[in-house]
Design a protein around this motif. Structure first.
Motif, PDB file in Angstrom:
ATOM      1  N   HIS A 285     110.747 -45.048   1.179  1.00 32.51           N
ATOM      2  CA  HIS A 285     109.509 -45.793   1.354  1.00 32.51           C
ATOM      3  C   HIS A 285     109.459 -46.373   2.756  1.00 32.51           C
ATOM      4  O   HIS A 285     110.482 -46.728   3.347  1.00 32.51           O
ATOM      5  CB  HIS A 285     109.393 -46.917   0.318  1.00 32.51           C
ATOM      6  CG  HIS A 285     108.042 -47.553   0.316  1.00 32.51           C
ATOM      7  ND1 HIS A 285     107.750 -48.669   1.070  1.00 32.51           N
ATOM      8  CD2 HIS A 285     106.894 -47.207  -0.321  1.00 32.51           C
ATOM      9  CE1 HIS A 285     106.480 -48.990   0.888  1.00 32.51           C
ATOM     10  NE2 HIS A 285     105.933 -48.137   0.046  1.00 32.51           N
ATOM     11  N   VAL A 286     108.257 -46.494   3.291  1.00 32.76           N
ATOM     12  CA  VAL A 286     108.063 -46.924   4.671  1.00 32.76           C
ATOM     13  C   VAL A 286     108.714 -48.273   4.961  1.00 32.76           C
ATOM     14  O   VAL A 286     109.196 -48.520   6.082  1.00 32.76           O
ATOM     15  CB  VAL A 286     106.550 -46.955   5.004  1.00 32.76           C
ATOM     16  CG1 VAL A 286     105.805 -47.942   4.121  1.00 32.76           C
ATOM     17  CG2 VAL A 286     106.301 -47.228   6.468  1.00 32.76           C
TER      18      VAL A 286
ATOM     19  N   ILE B 123     112.492 -48.070  20.162  1.00 39.57           N
ATOM     20  CA  ILE B 123     111.713 -46.835  20.218  1.00 39.57           C
ATOM     21  C   ILE B 123     111.981 -46.019  18.964  1.00 39.57           C
ATOM     22  O   ILE B 123     113.126 -45.672  18.663  1.00 39.57           O
ATOM     23  CB  ILE B 123     112.071 -46.015  21.472  1.00 39.57           C
ATOM     24  CG1 ILE B 123     111.761 -46.836  22.734  1.00 39.57           C
ATOM     25  CG2 ILE B 123     111.313 -44.699  21.490  1.00 39.57           C
ATOM     26  CD1 ILE B 123     112.129 -46.144  24.029  1.00 39.57           C
ATOM     27  N   ILE B 124     110.924 -45.719  18.247  1.00 43.06           N
ATOM     28  CA  ILE B 124     111.044 -44.978  16.988  1.00 43.06           C
ATOM     29  C   ILE B 124     110.925 -43.491  17.294  1.00 43.06           C
ATOM     30  O   ILE B 124     109.897 -43.031  17.802  1.00 43.06           O
ATOM     31  CB  ILE B 124     109.954 -45.424  15.979  1.00 43.06           C
ATOM     32  CG1 ILE B 124     110.269 -46.813  15.409  1.00 43.06           C
ATOM     33  CG2 ILE B 124     109.853 -44.428  14.823  1.00 43.06           C
ATOM     34  CD1 ILE B 124     110.049 -47.969  16.355  1.00 43.06           C
ATOM     35  N   THR B 125     111.991 -42.738  17.007  1.00 44.81           N
ATOM     36  CA  THR B 125     111.923 -41.281  17.196  1.00 44.81           C
ATOM     37  C   THR B 125     111.875 -40.626  15.806  1.00 44.81           C
ATOM     38  O   THR B 125     110.914 -40.801  15.086  1.00 44.81           O
ATOM     39  CB  THR B 125     113.064 -40.762  18.078  1.00 44.81           C
ATOM     40  OG1 THR B 125     114.333 -41.074  17.492  1.00 44.81           O
ATOM     41  CG2 THR B 125     112.991 -41.363  19.479  1.00 44.81           C
ATOM     42  N   THR B 126     112.891 -39.891  15.406  1.00 47.37           N
ATOM     43  CA  THR B 126     112.843 -39.162  14.138  1.00 47.37           C
ATOM     44  C   THR B 126     114.224 -38.601  13.809  1.00 47.37           C
ATOM     45  O   THR B 126     115.066 -38.430  14.712  1.00 47.37           O
ATOM     46  CB  THR B 126     111.835 -37.997  14.216  1.00 47.37           C
ATOM     47  OG1 THR B 126     111.898 -37.211  13.022  1.00 47.37           O
ATOM     48  CG2 THR B 126     112.117 -37.095  15.399  1.00 47.37           C
ATOM     49  N   ASP B 127     114.444 -38.270  12.539  1.00 53.27           N
ATOM     50  CA  ASP B 127     115.690 -37.584  12.181  1.00 53.27           C
ATOM     51  C   ASP B 127     115.715 -36.161  12.728  1.00 53.27           C
ATOM     52  O   ASP B 127     116.773 -35.535  12.818  1.00 53.27           O
ATOM     53  CB  ASP B 127     115.888 -37.574  10.662  1.00 53.27           C
ATOM     54  CG  ASP B 127     114.779 -36.868   9.907  1.00 53.27           C
ATOM     55  OD1 ASP B 127     113.731 -36.554  10.512  1.00 53.27           O
ATOM     56  OD2 ASP B 127     114.943 -36.626   8.691  1.00 53.27           O
TER      57      ASP B 127
ATOM     58  N   GLY C 107     114.058 -40.566   8.359  1.00 51.48           N
ATOM     59  CA  GLY C 107     113.661 -39.296   7.770  1.00 51.48           C
ATOM     60  C   GLY C 107     112.239 -39.306   7.259  1.00 51.48           C
ATOM     61  O   GLY C 107     111.376 -40.002   7.795  1.00 51.48           O
ATOM     62  N   ASN C 108     111.983 -38.539   6.215  1.00 53.36           N
ATOM     63  CA  ASN C 108     110.628 -38.404   5.683  1.00 53.36           C
ATOM     64  C   ASN C 108     110.197 -39.686   4.983  1.00 53.36           C
ATOM     65  O   ASN C 108     110.656 -39.989   3.888  1.00 53.36           O
ATOM     66  CB  ASN C 108     110.569 -37.219   4.712  1.00 53.36           C
ATOM     67  CG  ASN C 108     110.452 -35.908   5.460  1.00 53.36           C
ATOM     68  OD1 ASN C 108     111.220 -35.651   6.381  1.00 53.36           O
ATOM     69  ND2 ASN C 108     109.488 -35.096   5.088  1.00 53.36           N
ATOM     70  N   VAL C 109     109.316 -40.409   5.633  1.00 51.53           N
ATOM     71  CA  VAL C 109     108.867 -41.708   5.144  1.00 51.53           C
ATOM     72  C   VAL C 109     107.582 -41.535   4.354  1.00 51.53           C
ATOM     73  O   VAL C 109     106.647 -40.867   4.788  1.00 51.53           O
ATOM     74  CB  VAL C 109     108.648 -42.661   6.330  1.00 51.53           C
ATOM     75  CG1 VAL C 109     108.060 -43.974   5.861  1.00 51.53           C
ATOM     76  CG2 VAL C 109     109.966 -42.903   7.060  1.00 51.53           C
TER      77      VAL C 109
END
Length: 355
Positions: A227-228, A127-131, A187-189
């Motif tokens: 980078h993504v 599951i992809i959440t976020t920083d 983080g910011n991708v």
């Protein structure tokens, strides 16, 4: 590389989005059988659209909030591995529509967890959440997976709530053998094909294309630019370790950039203008604008220690990969361009990691 996914049934929720489209491309390159579940792409310029992915995978256009439909897809397609990316991903949008954000990010995650729990064939859920799940104290060192969760905006709070749900399901239903669930935080991708509103790279490209000034809200804010393909490589590696059963533990994992890639918004905009060879920017602060964090970075020592994962690209390489897409999307074969970038990244992985 990642051959373990070959011929495996893999479900990607949010496959029409920016990160989801790149993950779908990488899985296709590996030889996985990809099933996608998401809403329609936002624009005709999205990476998903330009790569014609709807004709290369099983493509379900459904809402993650619809548990009954999601369950039917699980039962019909029987995915062995699930990457859950479907989300409302923008902080500023969450101020405009908090209920939708919470329903999508929190209830949507609960729906995936429940569908996974009842699926007979599903083994791994990532599951992809976020920083932004961390309670941001604006400190100068990276947040560890064990640090306090929180959220001062609806987006961050919805993702932190999702993490609590994930932990609850881990301990309630999956704490002994069998199925495994993990959450991953990045983080910011940045990268090609992201056209989201109020995102720095898309805003810069749109302004440059229209010969308008780039408007910067928070010039001194720093972000962990990556980078993504960097975090996606980490997600695929984590899934591989879980499938091989060389890694048995569940829990949360950070995937962030090296410290040298953490620069200010103003510095990044200046570099983008230099790479394009033209453009201007203007700082236009708005005291009434919704709050955004000034500093946030991740401690990635767990992924480095237990997975032997580390970010590969320098800041200049990150920007080169990203802007190559935006400079060519109108004229080039984007499907081939993306495949070429993935292959180049894989080669760098083998070269710099020694395997």
């Amino acid at each position: 590389m990642f051959d373990i996914y070959k011929n495996k049934q893999v479900l990607v929720t949010g496959h029409t989005g920016f990160k989801g489209s790149w993950l779908t491309l990488w899985l296709l390159k590996i030889g996985a059988k990809v099933v996608g579940y998401a809403l329609d792409p936002k624009t005709a310029k999205d990476n998903f659209v330009l790569c014609d992915l709807e004709n290369k995978i099983k493509d379900y256009r459904e809402d993650i909030r619809d548990y009954q439909t999601l369950t039917k897809v699980f039962n019909k397609e029987e995915p062995e591995i699930i990457f859950h990316l479907a989300a409302q991903p923008l902080v500023l949008d969450s101020y405009e529509n908090p209920l939708y954000t919470i329903e999508t990010n929190t209830q949507g995650t609960a729906n995936v967890l429940e569908a996974f729990r009842h699926s007979k064939k599903s083994k791994i859920l990532i599951i992809i959440t976020t920083d932004k799940v961390y309670e941001n104290l604006e400190w100068e060192w990276g947040y560890r997976e064990s640090d306090q969760l929180g959220g001062s905006d609806p987006y961050s709070a919805s993702k932190a709530a999702a993490e609590v749900l994930i932990s609850s399901y881990q301990r309630s239903f999956f704490n002994v053998g069998g199925k495994k669930i993990v959450s991953v935080r990045a983080g910011n991708v940045i990268g090609g094909g992201d056209w989201s509103e109020n995102r720095l790279i898309p805003d810069c490209v749109k302004a440059i294309e229209k010969n308008e000034k780039i408007i910067i809200r928070n010039p001194n804010s720093t972000r962990p630019w990556q980078h993504v393909l960097e975090p996606l490589g980490g997600y695929l590696l984590l899934g591989q370790k879980l499938l091989e059963e060389s890694l048995l533990e569940s829990g949360a994992w950070n995937f962030g950039p090296v410290f040298s890639n953490i620069i200010t918004v103003e510095e990044l905009v200046s570099e983008i203008i230099n790479c394009f060879g033209y453009g201007e920017y203007e700082i236009r602060s708005n005291k009434n604008a919704p709050k955004e964090s000034n500093f946030l970075s991740l401690d990635i020592s767990k992924a480095n220690r237990k997975l032997n994962w580390q970010p590969l690209l320098t800041f200049n390489e990150t920007l080169k990969f990203t802007l190559q897409w935006y400079k060519n999307y109108k004229t080039n074969d984007i499907y081939k361009l993306c495949f070429d970038q993935i292959e180049e990244f894989e080669n760098l992985w083998k070269l710099r990691n020694g395997k």
